[in-house]
Design an enzyme around this catalytic site. Structure first.
Site, PDB file in Angstrom:
ATOM      1  N   GLU A 198       0.777  -1.199  -0.001  1.00 10.02           N
ATOM      2  CA  GLU A 198      -0.085  -0.232  -0.152  1.00 10.02           C
ATOM      3  C   GLU A 198       0.905   1.372  -0.017  1.00 10.02           C
ATOM      4  OE1 GLU A 198      -2.459  -0.628   3.426  1.00 10.02           O
ATOM      5  OE2 GLU A 198      -3.786  -1.853   2.429  1.00 10.02           O
ATOM      6  N   LYS A 330     -15.549  -1.778   2.604  1.00  6.23           N
ATOM      7  CA  LYS A 330     -14.873  -2.356   1.518  1.00  6.23           C
ATOM      8  C   LYS A 330     -15.823  -2.962   0.589  1.00  6.23           C
ATOM      9  CE  LYS A 330     -10.372  -3.396   3.331  1.00  6.23           C
ATOM     10  NZ  LYS A 330      -9.596  -4.636   4.084  1.00  6.23           N
TER      11      LYS A 330
HETATM   12  C1  PEP Z   1      -6.891  -3.952   5.548  1.00  5.97           C
HETATM   13  O1  PEP Z   1      -6.637  -4.986   6.001  1.00  5.97           O
HETATM   14  O2  PEP Z   1      -7.388  -3.026   5.897  1.00  5.97           O
HETATM   15  C2  PEP Z   1      -6.374  -4.004   4.035  1.00  5.97           C
HETATM   16  C3  PEP Z   1      -6.629  -2.797   3.296  1.00  5.97           C
HETATM   17  O3  PEP Z   1      -5.426  -5.061   3.356  1.00  5.97           O
HETATM   18  P1  PEP Z   1      -6.308  -6.078   2.546  1.00  5.97           P
HETATM   19  O4  PEP Z   1      -6.774  -5.378   1.284  1.00  5.97           O
HETATM   20  O5  PEP Z   1      -4.956  -6.860   2.079  1.00  5.97           O
HETATM   21  O6  PEP Z   1      -7.371  -6.786   3.143  1.00  5.97           O
HETATM   22 MG    MG Z   2      -7.774  -4.046   7.893  1.00  2.00          MG
END
Ligand code: PEP
Ligand code: MG
Length: 411
Positions: A198, A330
């Site tokens: 990231e 998400k």
């Molecule tokens: C998270 O865990 O908040 C994250 C963004 O990672 P991933 O997309 O690998 O779940």
């Molecule tokens: Mg997370």
């Protein structure tokens, strides 16, 4: 005018160089496009990114069923969701793949906005005025997002507390990230300036050293932690949790925690570094353990990610157990935008703050900036550096000039 006339998918690459699905959805006059992101630390109960057979299989299923979307009003996310469900009735999109569900629903929202000549955030949720979410940026990465020498903790994050302009808050995150790079290079002449998935720095050090140097980066810029800026931590604790042993195993640092020790470990970090944001401090099924932290630290955002996986039913459990006061949104964890918005509504009605978030494997799209605005998210977790992260921040800057926007939201 807003009726869907065609659906076309393709396989492209995400920021990690993995295959993902991109979908174009057209009306008579416009085409909307969206590509799905994907996670590395994936919650057990989130939508499956792809069916068995991967992106190719997912695309084949979409192509075979494209006619089911033709004639649907692109403004009608519920109808898009229902069409997806006629193709895949599983509760985790294991037939068509959550990536395709994401791309179809987001491309449809995008074309609806373009066809109506309104911003995407308004097309997702129509109201009179909007506020921008505060960007939450990753400054240091470890765990599933970086190589073996990096800390066990997945993410150390930074965000601003004092209300200023969107440009200022983005610049502050960039400054802290940059300053941390300087301090890491001073501390270790072999530091390669390597970065995690990231865009946070991925140094060879343990959790404690990583937290200490991140705090120093903020302070050496003249900031008081917990005043102008604050650090956050995504523990992504399911990565460390060993179910058979019922212990959190910190391989890289070389220690283990029982549940009680994990709660004290997190509490101690919160107090010492004046942390204001704590994500997945315990594993993804530890609803009661999370509630201990939520009641102990009412002024800290105690955030569910793998715990709540943008799932409406699981959020209900987290609410009744008082497990968190904030939740990650998400869209691809849910699959469709419709389901993600159901989750967002439920969170808002129950005073759970929302953090709209990127995934560690991202596309160059910027739609999640709009999702963050339309859901009144407190924070937009989207990294600091890297084209796929900056794409979302730049979109906030573009949007900030719109007549409908009334500055930044409150924490
Ligand atoms: C998270 O865990 O908040 C994250 C963004 O990672 P991933 O997309 O690998 O779940
Ligand atoms: Mg997370």
């Amino acid at each position: 005018m807003t009726l869907i006339t065609s659906v076309r998918g393709r396989i492209i690459y995400n920021s990690r160089g993995q295959s993902t699905i991109e979908v174009d959805i057209s009306t008579k006059t416009h085409t909307g496009r969206a590509a799905a992101p994907s996670g590395a630390s994936v919650g057990r109960y989130e939508a499956a990114a792809f069916p068995k057979g991967g992106a190719r299989k997912s695309l084949d299923i979409l192509e075979d069923n494209a006619s089911k979307f033709i004639g649907i009003d692109s403004t009608d996310q519920k109808a898009i969701y229902e069409a997806l469900k006629t193709i895949d009735s599983t509760d985790n999109y294991s037939v068509i793949g959550g990536s395709t569900a994401y791309a179809v629903s987001m491309a449809s929202a995008q074309v609806a906005a373009l066809t109506q000549d309104i911003p995407l955030y308004k097309s997702i949720h129509s109201k009179e005025h909007y506020k921008l979410p505060i960007p939450l940026g990753n400054i240091l990465g470890g765990g599933a997002h970086a190589g073996h020498g990096a800390p066990d903790i997945q993410e150390i994050l930074v965000f601003t507390l004092a209300s200023r302009s969107i440009r200022d808050v983005i610049q502050t995150n960039i400054d802290v990230h940059k300053q941390l790079g300087v301090l890491l290079a001073e501390r270790d002449i072999t530091f390669t300036r390597g970065r995690s998935d990231e865009g946070g720095w991925a140094p060879n050090m343990n959790n404690e050293q990583a937290l200490e140097i991140s705090a120093r980066a903020c302070e050496s810029l003249g900031y008081t932690l917990g005043k102008e800026v604050a650090l956050g931590v995504d523990f992504a604790s399911s990565t460390q949790y060993n179910q058979e042993q019922d212990r959190y195993i910190y391989d890289r640092a070389g220690f283990e925690n029982s549940t009680g020790e994990q709660i004290e470990f997190v509490s101690d970090i919160i107090k010492r570094y004046k942390i204001k944001y704590v994500e997945d401090a315990v594993h993804e099924e530890a609803f009661k353990d999370m509630s201990i932290l939520t009641s102990r630290f009412p002024d800290v955002l105690i955030v569910g990610d793998d715990l709540t996986v943008t799932n409406y039913t699981i959020l209900q459990k987290a609410i009744s157990d008082k497990s968190c006061n904030a939740a990650i949104l998400k869209v691809n964890q849910a699959g469709s935008l419709y389901e993600a918005m159901q989750f967002a509504d439920m969170a808002t009605q129950n005073n759970i703050k929302l953090i709209t978030s990127h995934r560690s494997g991202e596309s160059n799209d910027s739609q999640i900036a709009h999702v963050g605005i339309s859901t009144d998210s407190t924070l937009l977790k989207t990294g600091i550096l890297g084209g796929e992260r900056v794409a979302k921040l730049n979109e906030l800057l573009r949007i900030s000039g719109n007549d409908l926007i009334r500055g930044l939201g409150e924490l």
